[in-house]
Motif scaffolding. Structure first.
Motif, PDB file in Angstrom:
ATOM      1  N   GLY A 295      36.188  73.583 139.200  1.00 18.06           N
ATOM      2  CA  GLY A 295      37.027  74.116 138.098  1.00 18.06           C
ATOM      3  C   GLY A 295      38.110  75.282 138.419  1.00 18.06           C
ATOM      4  O   GLY A 295      38.267  75.867 137.559  1.00 18.06           O
ATOM      5  N   LYS A 298      40.432  77.480 136.200  1.00 18.21           N
ATOM      6  CA  LYS A 298      40.076  77.270 134.666  1.00 18.21           C
ATOM      7  C   LYS A 298      39.113  78.407 134.289  1.00 18.21           C
ATOM      8  O   LYS A 298      38.357  78.987 135.110  1.00 18.21           O
ATOM      9  CB  LYS A 298      39.467  75.916 134.534  1.00 18.21           C
ATOM     10  CG  LYS A 298      40.309  74.821 134.744  1.00 18.21           C
ATOM     11  CD  LYS A 298      39.685  73.417 134.259  1.00 18.21           C
ATOM     12  CE  LYS A 298      40.643  72.201 134.493  1.00 18.21           C
ATOM     13  NZ  LYS A 298      41.497  72.319 133.470  1.00 18.21           N
ATOM     14  N   THR A 299      38.900  78.628 133.162  1.00 15.49           N
ATOM     15  CA  THR A 299      38.239  79.752 132.737  1.00 15.49           C
ATOM     16  C   THR A 299      36.668  79.432 132.061  1.00 15.49           C
ATOM     17  O   THR A 299      36.057  79.988 131.770  1.00 15.49           O
ATOM     18  CB  THR A 299      38.809  80.604 131.320  1.00 15.49           C
ATOM     19  OG1 THR A 299      39.535  79.950 130.458  1.00 15.49           O
ATOM     20  CG2 THR A 299      39.961  81.520 131.852  1.00 15.49           C
ATOM     21  N   THR A 300      36.625  77.966 132.221  1.00 10.29           N
ATOM     22  CA  THR A 300      35.327  77.459 131.906  1.00 10.29           C
ATOM     23  C   THR A 300      34.245  77.703 133.010  1.00 10.29           C
ATOM     24  O   THR A 300      34.789  78.224 134.084  1.00 10.29           O
ATOM     25  CB  THR A 300      35.460  75.708 131.994  1.00 10.29           C
ATOM     26  OG1 THR A 300      36.153  75.410 133.129  1.00 10.29           O
ATOM     27  CG2 THR A 300      35.978  75.283 130.649  1.00 10.29           C
ATOM     28  N   ASP A 301      33.155  77.578 132.911  1.00  9.89           N
ATOM     29  CA  ASP A 301      32.010  77.968 133.895  1.00  9.89           C
ATOM     30  C   ASP A 301      32.345  77.331 135.096  1.00  9.89           C
ATOM     31  O   ASP A 301      32.049  78.052 136.295  1.00  9.89           O
ATOM     32  CB  ASP A 301      30.524  77.718 133.280  1.00  9.89           C
ATOM     33  CG  ASP A 301      30.095  78.567 132.189  1.00  9.89           C
ATOM     34  OD1 ASP A 301      30.959  79.456 131.699  1.00  9.89           O
ATOM     35  OD2 ASP A 301      28.680  78.717 132.625  1.00  9.89           O
ATOM     36  N   LYS A 392      30.817  82.140 124.469  1.00  7.31           N
ATOM     37  CA  LYS A 392      32.129  82.684 124.752  1.00  7.31           C
ATOM     38  C   LYS A 392      33.025  82.796 123.712  1.00  7.31           C
ATOM     39  O   LYS A 392      33.128  81.489 122.857  1.00  7.31           O
ATOM     40  CB  LYS A 392      32.582  81.717 126.065  1.00  7.31           C
ATOM     41  CG  LYS A 392      33.776  82.360 126.519  1.00  7.31           C
ATOM     42  CD  LYS A 392      34.468  81.191 127.623  1.00  7.31           C
ATOM     43  CE  LYS A 392      33.699  81.261 128.663  1.00  7.31           C
ATOM     44  NZ  LYS A 392      34.377  80.471 129.856  1.00  7.31           N
ATOM     45  N   TYR A 400      32.652  79.221 121.848  1.00  6.12           N
ATOM     46  CA  TYR A 400      31.946  78.024 122.407  1.00  6.12           C
ATOM     47  C   TYR A 400      30.317  78.427 122.639  1.00  6.12           C
ATOM     48  O   TYR A 400      30.298  79.586 122.908  1.00  6.12           O
ATOM     49  CB  TYR A 400      32.613  77.480 123.583  1.00  6.12           C
ATOM     50  CG  TYR A 400      34.052  77.022 123.440  1.00  6.12           C
ATOM     51  CD1 TYR A 400      34.342  75.738 123.291  1.00  6.12           C
ATOM     52  CD2 TYR A 400      35.052  77.964 123.549  1.00  6.12           C
ATOM     53  CE1 TYR A 400      35.329  75.231 123.148  1.00  6.12           C
ATOM     54  CE2 TYR A 400      36.582  77.475 123.302  1.00  6.12           C
ATOM     55  CZ  TYR A 400      36.449  76.285 123.091  1.00  6.12           C
ATOM     56  OH  TYR A 400      37.929  75.501 123.194  1.00  6.12           O
ATOM     57  N   VAL A 402      28.627  77.739 125.465  1.00  8.77           N
ATOM     58  CA  VAL A 402      28.545  77.264 126.966  1.00  8.77           C
ATOM     59  C   VAL A 402      27.591  76.700 127.553  1.00  8.77           C
ATOM     60  O   VAL A 402      27.899  75.886 128.694  1.00  8.77           O
ATOM     61  CB  VAL A 402      29.555  78.316 127.706  1.00  8.77           C
ATOM     62  CG1 VAL A 402      31.130  78.491 127.330  1.00  8.77           C
ATOM     63  CG2 VAL A 402      28.775  79.583 127.741  1.00  8.77           C
ATOM     64  N   ASP A 405      28.032  73.231 126.208  1.00 11.09           N
ATOM     65  CA  ASP A 405      29.311  72.730 126.277  1.00 11.09           C
ATOM     66  C   ASP A 405      30.115  73.193 127.500  1.00 11.09           C
ATOM     67  O   ASP A 405      31.111  74.178 127.422  1.00 11.09           O
ATOM     68  CB  ASP A 405      30.128  72.828 124.851  1.00 11.09           C
ATOM     69  CG  ASP A 405      31.543  72.204 125.013  1.00 11.09           C
ATOM     70  OD1 ASP A 405      31.743  71.496 125.876  1.00 11.09           O
ATOM     71  OD2 ASP A 405      32.069  72.640 123.972  1.00 11.09           O
ATOM     72  N   TYR A 407      32.185  72.360 129.593  1.00  8.82           N
ATOM     73  CA  TYR A 407      33.774  72.236 129.683  1.00  8.82           C
ATOM     74  C   TYR A 407      34.521  72.651 128.722  1.00  8.82           C
ATOM     75  O   TYR A 407      35.811  72.381 128.382  1.00  8.82           O
ATOM     76  CB  TYR A 407      34.305  70.828 130.344  1.00  8.82           C
ATOM     77  CG  TYR A 407      33.265  70.221 131.437  1.00  8.82           C
ATOM     78  CD1 TYR A 407      33.786  70.994 132.612  1.00  8.82           C
ATOM     79  CD2 TYR A 407      32.430  69.444 131.637  1.00  8.82           C
ATOM     80  CE1 TYR A 407      33.167  70.467 134.010  1.00  8.82           C
ATOM     81  CE2 TYR A 407      31.976  68.963 132.815  1.00  8.82           C
ATOM     82  CZ  TYR A 407      32.095  69.468 133.664  1.00  8.82           C
ATOM     83  OH  TYR A 407      31.693  69.165 135.058  1.00  8.82           O
ATOM     84  N   GLU A 408      33.849  73.276 127.637  1.00  7.31           N
ATOM     85  CA  GLU A 408      34.325  73.730 126.280  1.00  7.31           C
ATOM     86  C   GLU A 408      35.439  72.478 125.761  1.00  7.31           C
ATOM     87  O   GLU A 408      36.563  72.880 125.228  1.00  7.31           O
ATOM     88  CB  GLU A 408      35.165  75.163 126.676  1.00  7.31           C
ATOM     89  CG  GLU A 408      34.290  76.128 127.343  1.00  7.31           C
ATOM     90  CD  GLU A 408      35.087  77.331 127.760  1.00  7.31           C
ATOM     91  OE1 GLU A 408      36.224  77.381 127.324  1.00  7.31           O
ATOM     92  OE2 GLU A 408      34.532  78.243 128.349  1.00  7.31           O
ATOM     93  N   GLN A 409      34.635  71.773 125.387  1.00  4.78           N
ATOM     94  CA  GLN A 409      35.501  70.477 124.381  1.00  4.78           C
ATOM     95  C   GLN A 409      35.287  70.505 123.232  1.00  4.78           C
ATOM     96  O   GLN A 409      36.174  70.072 122.525  1.00  4.78           O
ATOM     97  CB  GLN A 409      34.924  69.046 125.302  1.00  4.78           C
ATOM     98  CG  GLN A 409      35.212  69.022 126.565  1.00  4.78           C
ATOM     99  CD  GLN A 409      34.362  67.724 127.168  1.00  4.78           C
ATOM    100  OE1 GLN A 409      33.292  67.393 126.685  1.00  4.78           O
ATOM    101  NE2 GLN A 409      35.280  67.343 128.055  1.00  4.78           N
TER     102      GLN A 409
END
Length: 442
Positions: A295, A298-301, A392, A400, A402, A405, A407-409
């Motif tokens: 990732g 990206k600001t996802t985990d 988050k 979210y 996280v 989830d 990938y924060e969908q």
């Protein structure tokens, strides 16, 4: 013979013991340890066996974790330069980040602070923080061996210059290697030489590795390694080589650790290993039984969750885990506390030292962390958020879970939050508000 309660001799023994403990503590503080900080490039938590990754071989990193402490919840920034600025200055990017591949020369780094505390300092590996000839020395490093300081990523023939037959800058002087050398070997040798030269001094070695960033290429341990290659012309290279690059990188970590052990410095050296951001996008790994997509950016985990292990023989208890939330802003205050290095009050450090946690104590863990992320320093592509271990909140209002989830969908509908979620939302909103006016106008 038992000493009766209240006996004067008993009291004297207690007083003498306390004084002795106090004396030993002072002596320990008078002789702070050497510090070695190793940071792999584009290397997320899913790549390490000790964390549950199963796609690659990382025996040396695993051994560090087994012999020391493993932090389960460490977060970086999603890309190279933002992470480097944050880890070196102890500040969130909102305060001092200007643009990609640059560190504002008005800033002080852990190199400056440890040098001021009497440490011999060196940096070797990837720079990408300013093209000035004296940049590393300006930021506190006595010696340097760096890729991408004043020179660009590619040479005139468009070959990447970091791996086979690299172009490096050693203490500000450009040197081109043409005899089949491998860039990561040269910079790791530089670190080992620095450690040996300063074995009788207090030293700080910062090793921001060149591996495992693309281009994904054969290493000297690969069957199809070409010592005559002048570097890849393809930016990404071939992802099939990523496992071999991970294995080689892990071997270099082992090389540094072995040098410290051979010199008898293990009990007086803390070794820290981390990654600068998530793994690059073409790479899909197996992590805790599931596919895990790289990732980076990206600001996802999967863009920010990185390994963080530390070993200090005789001080850090072996095979321990810590689940506190930490981020790269916490590294500077931690190593400065380890080194007894003063941090001037004029520096608005956002990090909190986790030195107590290294020793198995409670410390002062953060309830939440903050991120201001814009790779180029502009507001158009800004992503700003606060988070705890499970939730988050972005400045946009998107919220979210996280943990569930990754990938924060699916943002949580604010109108149907549980009481617990509403409380978390309010707390994270407070964290965001702390930095509302922190951005320095440039």
């Amino acid at each position: 013979m038992l000493i009766k309660k209240g006996n004067k001799i008993d009291k004297y023994i207690i007083v003498i013991t306390l004084l002795l403990i106090s004396f030993l503590d002072v002596k320990a503080q008078d002789n702070p340890p050497n510090i070695v900080l190793i940071m792999a490039d584009d290397f997320g938590v899913e790549c390490v066996n000790a964390y549950g990754g199963t796609s690659y071989k990382t025996p040396n990193i695993d051994k560090l974790a087994l012999q020391g402490i493993k932090f389960e919840n460490c977060h970086s920034q999603p890309v190279c330069t933002p992470s480097r600025v944050q880890i070196m200055t102890g500040q969130y990017n909102v305060r001092n980040y200007t643009r990609f591949a640059d560190l504002d020369r008005s800033q002080a780094t852990f190199g400056n602070l440890l040098k001021n505390a009497g440490y011999k300092t060196a940096i070797a590996g990837k720079w990408q923080l300013g093209k000035e000839k004296d940049s590393p020395q300006h930021f506190g490093f006595d010696k340097s061996c760096l890729w991408q300081q004043s020179r660009p990523r590619v040479n005139k023939a468009k070959h990447d210059t970091r791996f086979s037959n690299p172009i490096l800058e050693i203490n500000g002087k450009v040197k081109s290697f043409t005899n089949g050398e491998f860039g990561p070997d040269i910079v790791s040798d530089f670190i080992c030489d620095f450690i040996e030269e300063n074995k009788n001094e207090q030293f700080f070695a910062y090793y921001p590795m060149i591996l495992t960033h693309c281009p994904f290429i054969p290493t000297p341990d690969s069957k199809d390694w070409d010592s005559k290659s002048m570097g890849s012309k393809v930016y990404k290279g071939d992802p099939k080589y990523f496992p071999e690059m991970v294995a080689y990188m892990d071997g270099l970590v082992g090389k540094i650790v072995t040098k410290i052990e051979d010199l008898g410095l293990s009990e007086n050296t803390i070794i820290i290993f981390t990654g600068d951001n998530g793994t690059d996008k073409p790479i899909v790994s197996m992590f805790r039984g599931k596919e895990y997509i790289g990732g980076k950016t990206k600001t996802t985990d999967n863009g920010t969750h990185v390994p963080f292990v530390a070993r200090w023989d005789g001080k850090i208890k072996a095979n321990t885990k810590n689940f506190d939330l930490i981020d790269f802003s916490d590294v500077l205050p931690t190593i400065c506390e380890i080194a007894n290095a003063d941090v001037p009050s004029i520096i608005p450090v956002d990090g909190v030292s986790f030195l107590p946690q290294l020793f198995g104590k409670k410390g002062n863990p953060k309830k939440s962390i903050y991120s201001w992320f814009s790779g180029h320093g502009d507001l158009k592509r800004l992503k700003e958020f606060a988070r705890n271990k499970e939730y988050k909140l972005y400045a946009t209002g998107k919220f979210y879970n996280v943990k569930n989830d990754l990938y924060e969908q699916q943002p949580l509908p604010l109108e149907s939050l549980s009481r617990q979620e509403r409380n978390v939302y309010k707390e994270l909103k407070k964290t965001l508000s702390v930095y509302k006016h922190a951005r320095t106008k440039k």
